[in-house]
Design a protein around this motif. Structure first.
Motif, PDB file in Angstrom:
ATOM      1  N   THR A 232       0.823  -1.203   0.000  1.00 52.62           N
ATOM      2  CA  THR A 232       0.000   0.000   0.000  1.00 52.62           C
ATOM      3  C   THR A 232       0.861   1.258   0.000  1.00 52.62           C
ATOM      4  O   THR A 232       2.067   1.211   0.274  1.00 52.62           O
ATOM      5  N   ALA A 233       0.213   2.377  -0.265  1.00 51.01           N
ATOM      6  CA  ALA A 233       0.923   3.655  -0.301  1.00 51.01           C
ATOM      7  C   ALA A 233       1.637   3.943   1.008  1.00 51.01           C
ATOM      8  O   ALA A 233       2.710   4.564   1.024  1.00 51.01           O
ATOM      9  N   GLU A 234       1.053   3.517   2.117  1.00 54.11           N
ATOM     10  CA  GLU A 234       1.630   3.813   3.431  1.00 54.11           C
ATOM     11  C   GLU A 234       2.790   2.890   3.773  1.00 54.11           C
ATOM     12  O   GLU A 234       3.685   3.265   4.539  1.00 54.11           O
ATOM     13  N   HIS A 235       2.828   1.682   3.216  1.00 52.38           N
ATOM     14  CA  HIS A 235       3.828   0.700   3.608  1.00 52.38           C
ATOM     15  C   HIS A 235       4.899   0.443   2.552  1.00 52.38           C
ATOM     16  O   HIS A 235       5.972  -0.085   2.872  1.00 52.38           O
ATOM     17  N   ALA A 236       4.637   0.767   1.304  1.00 56.46           N
ATOM     18  CA  ALA A 236       5.625   0.526   0.247  1.00 56.46           C
ATOM     19  C   ALA A 236       6.887   1.352   0.498  1.00 56.46           C
ATOM     20  O   ALA A 236       6.841   2.413   1.125  1.00 56.46           O
ATOM     21  N   ARG A 237       8.002   0.854  -0.022  1.00 54.26           N
ATOM     22  CA  ARG A 237       9.267   1.574   0.128  1.00 54.26           C
ATOM     23  C   ARG A 237       9.997   1.641  -1.205  1.00 54.26           C
ATOM     24  O   ARG A 237       9.983   0.685  -1.988  1.00 54.26           O
ATOM     25  N   PHE A 238      10.626   2.796  -1.438  1.00 58.28           N
ATOM     26  CA  PHE A 238      11.474   3.025  -2.599  1.00 58.28           C
ATOM     27  C   PHE A 238      12.879   3.388  -2.109  1.00 58.28           C
ATOM     28  O   PHE A 238      13.080   3.612  -0.916  1.00 58.28           O
ATOM     29  N   SER A 239      13.806   3.469  -3.071  1.00 53.18           N
ATOM     30  CA  SER A 239      15.156   3.948  -2.744  1.00 53.18           C
ATOM     31  C   SER A 239      15.621   4.885  -3.851  1.00 53.18           C
ATOM     32  O   SER A 239      15.996   4.459  -4.948  1.00 53.18           O
TER      33      SER A 239
END
Length: 620
Positions: A232-239
């Motif tokens: 979800t938008a709240e839990h996803a992670r990018f770098s």
């Protein structure tokens, strides 16, 4: 085991006193304190010679994060910022870059390359290890050396712990205070179908949806913590996400740069998934095509839909790749992985950190940042150059395309009349190239590191990365006139004698590793020159890491392009004490580096050119 080994449990090292650290720009990330090597005595010091334009340098920053964390009480990493471009010599730009890339160690700003010269560095990036007594014990050029440095650090900790010369405790790093801006070093922007903007908020590891005013936050996608997590938008992670492209189904492809992946965002639901990339960085010898989620990528910087596929500016390996949504595969489309500016069929072309893409019906435009070039690919896959001459020439000059100059552009935008706007990043300008006339003009100046732009009606909205905002400009009928400025990279040329020149790439397998020749040669050396006429003999590829070149005495100066690769594997037989105890599948590590060595032909010049890929440097 012989007597010498018994008497010396650790490897004997060349005892070369480390030169002092000098930099006119001073120190960053130290709370204002200035340091000397004497202040660092008792610590294992790793000098990272880097410049923020260089994607290989950014790879090394990521390689060093684990080492810094694991050995925080014994190791001090010092970034020595050594600029290539004129913009990189500006202190404010270095301050921005240190924050942008989350550099969590002290940085010495060395705009005049004083420390670079003292340590005889020839390439970005280069790592130098200094022991707790202030002696240089190793030097490595290029990427892929974290494993070797980790082993060396362990040896130095044991050796100097026993001698009483190791000083444990906190290092000199002092974190700067965070700035409360809405965006922080945004990279790219995309206009969504409803008129909102989607922006890659690179330093905060998020995507941000802004209203049509370009300022009001509608929604954030991603937790804001660095990582590689779908959901979800709240839990996803990018770098450090960068490029964005809209697909036919209204979802967005994201170039998740430091995760070496393509992600997909559904702006309506906020759901994030992975389209391509294993999360591992691509190295020479790895597959270059296959099922998208099984193939390694390398720092994808931008994406664009062209000829039915998603094209990827694969900055980390100087290539263009494609992702095919129909069968979920990726493949190399153009580029050899050699860094430079060579046109022609895709399989033969050379790029240098392609970082911006924009498509029309029949052309894919690209910003080739390290050659300060605007280039394009036609429907047959042939690569052409519109503006730019090579790795070392840059500036701000309008006029005919063959004379015009850019400085490390990162973005391209197709304008309604078919011309191309170039986000000329290090010139802080928006430039325009007109294919009909072959002329380059300036649309706007006083932009702070523009990295992308999108069209909105008669306006163009520019991503001002170093001002942390979107800036709306009216497309002018007439261009702004600016004074022409030309630069050549300020690196001292190596004086070499005409005739025979012995090129030697020095590679010493790190302790506990060896070259593995079971499946053929594990080294490769590729040599070329600018201009090509500089080399009468010795160009091309060969497994041997040394070669005799024949230089043309009628050419007074030029650049030797040298690319070296060596693969070493853990010597498990020696580690275990017997071949019987060896692991059948030892871990292997690739060491690679490209050099652009400016040379000047002169009587009395050197007849030998040594370049250190990995190992101890006895030339300091």
């Amino acid at each position: 085991m012989n007597d010498t080994t018994t008497q010396h449990p650790t490897p004997r090292r060349v005892r070369v006193r480390a030169p002092e650290l000098i930099g006119k720009g001073g120190w960053l990330n130290t709370g204002g304190k200035q340091y000397t090597l004497a202040d660092l005595r008792g610590k294992i010091v790793v000098l990272d010679f880097w410049t923020f334009c260089c994607v290989n340098c950014l790879h090394v920053l990521d390689e060093l994060r684990e080492l810094e964390e694991k050995h925080r009480d014994t190791v001090v990493v010092i970034g020595v910022h050594s600029p290539k471009f004129a913009h990189e010599a500006e202190h404010r730009a270095v301050v921005d870059a240190v924050e942008r890339y989350e550099v969590e160690h002290p940085v010495l700003d060395d705009p005049e390359l004083a420390t670079w010269k003292q340590y005889a560095v020839r390439a970005w990036p280069t790592l130098v290890v200094i022991d707790p007594e202030g002696y240089v014990v190793a030097q490595h050029a290029g990427e892929g050396h974290a494993h070797a440095i980790e082993r060396l650090v362990a040896e130095l900790e044991a050796e100097h712990g026993a001698k009483g010369t190791l000083r444990r405790g906190d290092g000199p790093y002092v974190a700067p205070d965070p700035e409360p801006t809405v965006l922080r070093f945004p990279g790219k922007a995309l206009l969504l179908p409803d008129g909102d903007f989607l922006v890659s908020d690179t330093t905060r590891h998020q995507l941000v949806r802004l209203a049509a005013d370009g300022e009001t936050v509608v929604r954030r996608y991603g937790s804001g913590e660095r990582g590689f997590v779908d959901g979800t938008a709240e839990h996803a992670r990018f770098s450090e996400p960068q490029g964005l492209a809209l697909l036919d189904n209204a979802t967005v492809v994201v170039a998740d740069t430091v995760n070496h992946a393509l992600r997909r965002l559904d702006p309506a639901t906020g759901e994030v998934s992975t389209l391509a990339g294993s999360g591992r960085q691509w190295w020479q010898g790895a597959p270059t095509s296959g099922l998208a989620w099984e193939v390694d990528l390398s720092s994808p910087w931008d994406v664009a839909v062209f000829a039915g596929k998603v094209w990827i500016a694969m900055a980390g390996v100087h290539q263009l790749w494609t992702y095919d949504p129909a069968d979920c595969t990726v493949a190399v489309a153009a580029g050899t992985t050699n860094e430079g500016l060579v046109d022609g069929p895709g399989a033969d072309a050379w790029f240098a950190q392609p970082s911006g893409l924009a498509a029309t019906a029949d052309r894919l435009w690209l910003a080739d940042s390290e050659t300060s070039a605007l280039r394009w690919v036609d429907l047959d896959g042939v690569v052409h150059t519109a503006v730019g001459t090579g790795l070392f020439d840059f500036g701000h000059r309008d006029g005919a395309a063959e004379q015009a100059l850019l400085q490390h552009p990162l973005g391209v935008t197709v304008l309604p009349d078919g011309s191309v706007a170039v986000s000329d990043t290090y010139n802080h300008a928006l430039r325009r190239y007109d294919p009909a006339t072959g002329e380059v003009t300036t649309l706007a100046t006083d932009l702070r590191e523009p990295s992308d732009a999108v069209l909105v009606g008669d306006d163009i909205v520019v991503v001002e990365s170093a001002r942390h905002r979107l800036t709306r400009l009216r497309l002018p009928e007439e261009t702004v006139k600016v004074e022409a400025v030309a630069h050549r990279t300020q690196r001292a040329a190596t004086e070499v004698a005409p005739g025979s020149l012995r090129l030697e790439v020095i590679f010493q397998a790190p302790p506990g590793q060896k070259l593995d020749e079971r499946y053929g040669p594990s080294t490769r050396l590729l040599v070329s020159a600018t201009p090509p006429e500089l080399l009468l003999r010795g160009e091309g590829a060969d497994p041997a890491l040394s070669r005799t070149l024949e230089l043309n005495p009628s050419i007074s100066e030029g650049v030797l392009h040298v690319s070296a690769m060596a693969a070493s594997c853990d010597d498990t037989a020696s580690n275990s004490g017997s071949a019987a105890g060896a692991n059948e599948y030892p871990a292997c590590h690739v060491h690679q580096q490209d050099w652009g060595v400016p040379v000047r032909i002169t009587d009395g010049g050197a007849d030998r050119l040594p370049l250190v890929l990995a190992g101890m440097d006895e030339s300091l």
